[in-house]
Write an enzyme that holds these catalytic residues in place. Sequence first.
Site, PDB file in Angstrom:
ATOM      1  N   SER A 236      -5.284  28.440  -0.902  1.00 54.37           N
ATOM      2  CA  SER A 236      -4.244  28.361   0.117  1.00 54.37           C
ATOM      3  C   SER A 236      -2.987  29.108  -0.349  1.00 54.37           C
ATOM      4  CB  SER A 236      -3.960  26.887   0.441  1.00 54.37           C
ATOM      5  OG  SER A 236      -3.167  26.753   1.592  1.00 54.37           O
TER       6      SER A 236
ATOM      7  N   GLU B  25     -10.704  26.232   9.472  1.00 54.58           N
ATOM      8  CA  GLU B  25      -9.463  25.996   8.739  1.00 54.58           C
ATOM      9  C   GLU B  25      -8.478  25.155   9.550  1.00 54.58           C
ATOM     10  OE1 GLU B  25      -8.729  27.121   5.670  1.00 54.58           O
ATOM     11  OE2 GLU B  25     -10.172  28.725   5.270  1.00 54.58           O
TER      12      GLU B  25
ATOM     13  N   HIS C 222      -9.627  23.288   6.402  1.00 57.51           N
ATOM     14  CA  HIS C 222      -8.920  23.834   5.239  1.00 57.51           C
ATOM     15  C   HIS C 222      -8.993  22.835   4.080  1.00 57.51           C
ATOM     16  CE1 HIS C 222      -5.917  26.471   3.403  1.00 57.51           C
ATOM     17  NE2 HIS C 222      -5.200  25.418   3.083  1.00 57.51           N
TER      18      HIS C 222
END
Length: 484
Positions: free
Chosen positions: A189, A309, A403
């Site tokens: 990330s 995500e 995510h």
Amino acid sequence: MPDAPVIEVSTGRVVGATADGIDRFLAIPYAAPPFGFHRFLPPQPPSSWEGERDASAFGATAPQAPYGGGLEKYLPTVQIAGDDILTVNVWTPADRTPDALLPVLVFVHGGGLTRGSAALGGYDGARFARHGIVVVSVQYRLGQEGFAVLEGVEQNLGVLDQRAALRWVRQEIGAFGGDSARVTVMGHSAGANTLTALLALPEASALFDRAILQSGPLTAQPPKKAGRMSRAIAKRRAVPANRAGFSAVDPADLVAAQSAIAAGGSPLGGGPSVALAIGGSAVPQNPLDALLAGAGRDIPVLIGTTSEEYRLWFIPTGAIDKIRRSTLTLARLAARVPAKVVRAHQKRHPRARPGEVLGEVVGDILLRGPVTRFADSRAEGPAATYVYEFRWRSPVDGLGAAHAMELGFVFDNLSSEDSVALAGDHTPQPLADAMHAAWVSFIVDGDPGWAKWSGRRPVQAFDADGGHLDYAPRADELDGLPTS
């Protein structure tokens, strides 16, 4: 009880701890505490110490607030008080031999540049170390301390922290049995975003030899846009947006102001946020532009995303149920996304709600599209590129392949609190075996075990079956996206 392991680095001796055949050395300074005189300055060298330094427990974490808005259920926060936050943690096999230098993995955590810590249980490096890998995790400045856009302050201090940590690894890791010439960086990330910035620098190959980028944006923002949060905080606190003004505000108060301002935004409407800013030595240009022009092309890269995500943000906030077809249309027009792209998503998921379609398109714009363009630009380059997509769908609260869902599988740490919160406690261990083995193979040999990127666009899809290769998945959706 085995004797506590002792290692000497250039600043002094550290005493770690041994468990299950792994030596751990935690909270070793790679730079001075970034407060007081050093606040809002690039990382400064750490001070030496006399005697032996206890390295058996995690050190202080960067100032931050816990997650809110429903995310706190899925993303735990570790907060440890103290100023000595620029530290690294090292895991290394206890039975290592002095003459056999081992490959090195350096992990940079995510958290939107505002949250996160290397002390989270899910990031434990022991399972990688059991494969003969020396693991290093990095703490760096977050929020305004690390990414403020202020007059007279070097931009992207948090990225400069990571650069300093990687220089420390090159210099010191041999003492822990690591090979300073075989360093793989791995970021998730925001951690992948910052490592992308480092990959785009001319000096990238002096810092690391391979890179794993998981679910990270490949771009930075113009300083005016990236500085919206800093300007909003300056206005709220009635201080100038410069080093003197922000240094007069307690770190905890900066965090509180940042959190209050961010709470006024939304996944769709946006608002001031913390982001990499183009400019300065850490991010001299937009990283993706530099990479597409050839930067970092001599460094092998493993890169990918999860297939859903957006669900980590759309599910906890309830946004997925609030979005109507009209919202989807307006968002598509504002982002200059052709209608055929939306139709391609709807064809693939005929029962998808408007919020799900919008989430897919947003994920394509922010992550999958840039990843594909990046990989395409390197297809004929000197170093291989390997692309993956994590597709296993969590049963927890409809999060699906959201995510961060892949982290427990990559670290082979499905029983950690972090992983259970996202994926539940009935996760497929064979999938973790497959992903962890692929990451180990890339770290050790530079090859995760599937076809490198080419004109056929091979993507390793990780699902409950343990993984299979797809060629050019989502082509109809990705090729129609705007590129600027």
